[in-house]
Design a protein around this motif. Structure first.
Motif, PDB file in Angstrom:
ATOM      1  N   LYS A  10     -26.050  -6.352 -24.327  1.00 23.04           N
ATOM      2  CA  LYS A  10     -24.990  -5.619 -25.034  1.00 23.04           C
ATOM      3  C   LYS A  10     -24.997  -4.147 -24.643  1.00 23.04           C
ATOM      4  CE  LYS A  10     -26.011  -6.914 -29.295  1.00 23.04           C
ATOM      5  NZ  LYS A  10     -25.926  -7.110 -30.750  1.00 23.04           N
ATOM      6  N   THR A  11     -26.169  -3.594 -24.492  1.00 17.61           N
ATOM      7  CA  THR A  11     -26.291  -2.179 -24.166  1.00 17.61           C
ATOM      8  C   THR A  11     -25.813  -1.863 -22.755  1.00 17.61           C
ATOM      9  OG1 THR A  11     -28.203  -2.040 -25.639  1.00 17.61           O
ATOM     10  CG2 THR A  11     -27.913  -0.245 -24.069  1.00 17.61           C
ATOM     11  N   HIS A  12     -26.093  -2.762 -21.813  1.00 15.01           N
ATOM     12  CA  HIS A  12     -25.796  -2.503 -20.391  1.00 15.01           C
ATOM     13  C   HIS A  12     -24.792  -3.500 -19.820  1.00 15.01           C
ATOM     14  CE1 HIS A  12     -29.108   0.337 -20.328  1.00 15.01           C
ATOM     15  NE2 HIS A  12     -29.877  -0.580 -20.887  1.00 15.01           N
ATOM     16  N   LEU A  13     -23.858  -3.956 -20.651  1.00  9.29           N
ATOM     17  CA  LEU A  13     -22.944  -5.015 -20.230  1.00  9.29           C
ATOM     18  C   LEU A  13     -22.139  -4.647 -18.986  1.00  9.29           C
ATOM     19  CD1 LEU A  13     -21.899  -7.831 -20.789  1.00  9.29           C
ATOM     20  CD2 LEU A  13     -20.159  -6.819 -22.278  1.00  9.29           C
ATOM     21  N   SER A  14     -21.585  -3.444 -18.928  1.00  7.06           N
ATOM     22  CA  SER A  14     -20.777  -3.047 -17.775  1.00  7.06           C
ATOM     23  C   SER A  14     -21.578  -3.101 -16.479  1.00  7.06           C
ATOM     24  CB  SER A  14     -20.220  -1.633 -17.968  1.00  7.06           C
ATOM     25  OG  SER A  14     -19.335  -1.602 -19.048  1.00  7.06           O
ATOM     26  N   ARG A  15     -22.783  -2.566 -16.503  1.00  7.59           N
ATOM     27  CA  ARG A  15     -23.640  -2.567 -15.312  1.00  7.59           C
ATOM     28  C   ARG A  15     -23.997  -3.985 -14.906  1.00  7.59           C
ATOM     29  NH1 ARG A  15     -29.023  -3.022 -14.929  1.00  7.59           N
ATOM     30  NH2 ARG A  15     -29.340  -2.581 -17.124  1.00  7.59           N
TER      31      ARG A  15
END
Length: 81
Positions: A10-15
């Motif tokens: 959830k924290t790094h979804l885009s990456r």
């Protein structure tokens, strides 16, 4: 293929999505138990790698392919031509 927990996903979804789109699949786990695998839509699924026909239209096989060089082959193996 690396594993990430739900909070990290959830924290790094885009990456993570960018990496998956480039072919770097990953697994999302909950409490250490793998739940889902994330991969690019264009990535082949296991056992779906296609090989037959991959050069269709790029090469031509002569009509006499099965008899090409038969005279020379017979001579090499002591036959009479």
């Amino acid at each position: 293929m690396h594993t990430v927990n739900i909070h990290e996903a959830k924290t790094h979804l885009s990456r993570l999505i960018e990496q998956a789109a480039k072919g770097e699949s990953f697994v999302i786990a909950k409490a250490g138990k793998p739940l889902v695998k994330v991969s690019a839509l264009s990535a082949p699924e296991a056992g779906q790698t296609r090989r037959l026909g991959f050069m269709a239209g790029q090469i031509a096989v002569p009509d006499d392919f099965d008899s090409m060089g038969s005279v020379e082959i017979e001579q090499l193996f002591g036959g009479e031509a």
